[in-house]
Design a protein around this motif. Sequence first.
Motif, mmCIF file in Angstrom:
data_model
loop_
_atom_site.group_PDB
_atom_site.id
_atom_site.type_symbol
_atom_site.label_atom_id
_atom_site.label_comp_id
_atom_site.label_asym_id
_atom_site.label_seq_id
_atom_site.Cartn_x
_atom_site.Cartn_y
_atom_site.Cartn_z
ATOM 1 N N LYS A 1 0.981 -0.891 -0.116
ATOM 2 C CA LYS A 1 0.382 0.003 0.040
ATOM 3 C C LYS A 1 0.490 1.524 0.006
ATOM 4 C CE LYS A 1 -4.319 -1.917 2.275
ATOM 5 N NZ LYS A 1 -5.170 -1.962 3.556
ATOM 6 N N LEU A 2 2.103 1.110 -0.669
ATOM 7 C CA LEU A 2 3.290 1.921 -0.391
ATOM 8 C C LEU A 2 2.283 3.511 -0.935
ATOM 9 C CD1 LEU A 2 5.847 3.080 1.003
ATOM 10 C CD2 LEU A 2 7.445 1.790 -0.663
ATOM 11 N N GLU A 3 1.717 3.093 -2.626
ATOM 12 C CA GLU A 3 1.692 4.408 -3.425
ATOM 13 C C GLU A 3 0.243 5.004 -2.657
ATOM 14 O OE1 GLU A 3 4.862 1.433 -5.879
ATOM 15 O OE2 GLU A 3 2.315 1.082 -4.415
ATOM 16 N N GLU A 4 -0.280 4.004 -2.434
ATOM 17 C CA GLU A 4 -1.702 4.659 -1.753
ATOM 18 C C GLU A 4 -1.303 5.028 -0.181
ATOM 19 O OE1 GLU A 4 -5.764 2.478 0.788
ATOM 20 O OE2 GLU A 4 -4.819 1.972 -0.930
ATOM 21 N N SER A 5 -0.362 4.941 0.406
ATOM 22 C CA SER A 5 -0.405 6.347 1.001
ATOM 23 C C SER A 5 0.467 7.340 0.933
ATOM 24 C CB SER A 5 1.392 5.938 1.935
ATOM 25 O OG SER A 5 0.127 3.971 3.229
ATOM 26 N N VAL A 6 1.025 7.406 -0.351
ATOM 27 C CA VAL A 6 1.958 8.657 -1.048
ATOM 28 C C VAL A 6 0.508 9.230 -1.093
ATOM 29 C CG1 VAL A 6 2.741 9.469 -2.784
ATOM 30 C CG2 VAL A 6 3.940 6.978 -0.898
ATOM 31 N N ALA A 7 0.027 8.916 -2.312
ATOM 32 C CA ALA A 7 -1.298 9.689 -2.544
ATOM 33 C C ALA A 7 -2.185 9.753 -2.083
ATOM 34 C CB ALA A 7 -2.090 7.834 -3.573
ATOM 35 N N ASP A 8 -2.310 9.289 0.129
ATOM 36 C CA ASP A 8 -3.510 10.147 1.066
ATOM 37 C C ASP A 8 -2.584 10.815 1.638
ATOM 38 O OD1 ASP A 8 -5.385 8.522 0.490
ATOM 39 O OD2 ASP A 8 -4.077 6.948 2.215
ATOM 40 N N SER A 9 -1.146 11.617 0.958
ATOM 41 C CA SER A 9 -0.378 12.237 1.708
ATOM 42 C C SER A 9 -1.026 14.245 0.995
ATOM 43 C CB SER A 9 1.250 12.521 1.379
ATOM 44 O OG SER A 9 1.450 11.331 2.083
ATOM 45 N N ALA A 10 -0.557 15.727 2.521
ATOM 46 C CA ALA A 10 -1.062 16.130 1.497
ATOM 47 C C ALA A 10 0.273 16.870 0.952
ATOM 48 C CB ALA A 10 -1.333 17.537 2.740
ATOM 49 N N THR A 11 1.144 16.567 1.471
ATOM 50 C CA THR A 11 3.204 17.077 1.322
ATOM 51 C C THR A 11 3.826 15.685 1.302
ATOM 52 O OG1 THR A 11 2.481 19.871 2.108
ATOM 53 C CG2 THR A 11 4.696 19.092 1.608
ATOM 54 N N PHE A 12 4.743 15.931 -0.063
ATOM 55 C CA PHE A 12 5.709 14.911 0.275
ATOM 56 C C PHE A 12 6.956 14.952 0.385
ATOM 57 C CE2 PHE A 12 8.138 11.291 -1.643
ATOM 58 C CZ PHE A 12 7.423 10.320 -0.879
ATOM 59 N N ILE A 13 7.797 14.340 2.040
ATOM 60 C CA ILE A 13 9.247 14.921 1.853
ATOM 61 C C ILE A 13 9.974 13.627 1.310
ATOM 62 C CG2 ILE A 13 10.418 16.302 3.706
ATOM 63 C CD1 ILE A 13 8.196 17.347 4.834
ATOM 64 N N CYS B 1 11.484 3.263 -1.721
ATOM 65 C CA CYS B 1 11.976 4.612 -1.421
ATOM 66 C C CYS B 1 11.913 4.955 -2.722
ATOM 67 C CB CYS B 1 13.528 5.041 -1.613
ATOM 68 S SG CYS B 1 13.940 4.769 0.593
ATOM 69 N N ARG B 2 11.990 3.996 -4.569
ATOM 70 C CA ARG B 2 12.017 5.157 -5.605
ATOM 71 C C ARG B 2 10.125 4.903 -5.820
ATOM 72 N NH1 ARG B 2 16.389 1.181 -6.749
ATOM 73 N NH2 ARG B 2 14.988 0.380 -7.916
ATOM 74 N N ARG B 3 10.085 3.675 -5.167
ATOM 75 C CA ARG B 3 8.498 3.468 -5.517
ATOM 76 C C ARG B 3 7.815 4.639 -5.217
ATOM 77 N NH1 ARG B 3 6.008 -1.788 -2.329
ATOM 78 N NH2 ARG B 3 4.793 -0.368 -3.300
ATOM 79 N N GLU B 4 8.190 4.698 -3.802
ATOM 80 C CA GLU B 4 7.102 6.358 -2.971
ATOM 81 C C GLU B 4 7.992 7.436 -3.515
ATOM 82 O OE1 GLU B 4 8.038 5.576 2.247
ATOM 83 O OE2 GLU B 4 9.451 6.855 0.382
ATOM 84 N N SER C 1 1.571 12.456 -8.589
ATOM 85 C CA SER C 1 0.928 13.296 -7.628
ATOM 86 C C SER C 1 0.510 14.697 -8.000
ATOM 87 C CB SER C 1 0.933 13.312 -6.285
ATOM 88 O OG SER C 1 1.941 13.697 -5.469
ATOM 89 N N VAL C 2 0.198 15.779 -7.171
ATOM 90 C CA VAL C 2 -0.019 16.811 -8.123
ATOM 91 C C VAL C 2 0.609 17.870 -6.249
ATOM 92 C CG1 VAL C 2 -1.368 16.929 -9.898
ATOM 93 C CG2 VAL C 2 -2.525 16.867 -7.634
ATOM 94 N N ARG C 3 0.772 16.732 -5.584
ATOM 95 C CA ARG C 3 1.188 17.389 -4.290
ATOM 96 C C ARG C 3 2.325 18.098 -3.978
ATOM 97 N NH1 ARG C 3 -2.049 14.411 -4.724
ATOM 98 N NH2 ARG C 3 -3.287 13.256 -3.169
ATOM 99 N N PRO C 4 2.413 19.222 -3.556
ATOM 100 C CA PRO C 4 3.827 19.873 -3.027
ATOM 101 C C PRO C 4 4.857 18.834 -2.750
ATOM 102 C CG PRO C 4 2.243 20.948 -1.801
ATOM 103 C CD PRO C 4 1.624 19.774 -2.094
ATOM 104 N N PHE C 5 6.497 19.004 -3.254
ATOM 105 C CA PHE C 5 7.004 17.949 -3.646
ATOM 106 C C PHE C 5 8.298 18.967 -2.127
ATOM 107 C CE2 PHE C 5 8.831 14.225 -4.451
ATOM 108 C CZ PHE C 5 10.423 13.886 -4.601
#
Length: 100
Positions: free
Chosen positions: A32-44, A57-60, A67-71
Motif C-alpha cells: 500500500k506504499l503508493e496509496e499512502s503517498v497518494a493520501d499525503s498532502a505534502t511529500f518529503i 524509496c523509488r516507488r515512493e 501526484s500533484v502534491r507539494p514535494f
Amino acid sequence: QDQTHTVVRQLQLLLPGVKIWLDVDNLDDVGKLEESVADSATFIIFLSSGYFRSWNCRRELYAALASVRPFIVVHEADTAKGGASLAALRDECRDSCVEV
C-alpha cells in the motif's frame, strides 16, 4: 533514520497537531506504499546515501512525482550521518532509476 525522526520531531514542535506519516513507523503493508503517498498532502524525501538504490524509496518517489502534491527534498550531505554529495546521489539515481 535517526535524522528523519529528528525532522519529524521538529515539525511536530513547530506545527502542533500536524499529522505526519513516516513509512518506517506507519506502513503496515508495503503493498500500500503508493496509496499512502497518494493520501499525503505534502511529500518529503530525506535524501541520503542509498536512497535511489532502494526499490521502495523509488516507488515512493515515482508515486510522489506522479501526484500533484507539494514535494520537499531534505538533503543529508554529511557522510558520517549516512549522507552523500549531490554528485554522488545524481550518479546513484542515474544507475538505479531505470524503471521510468
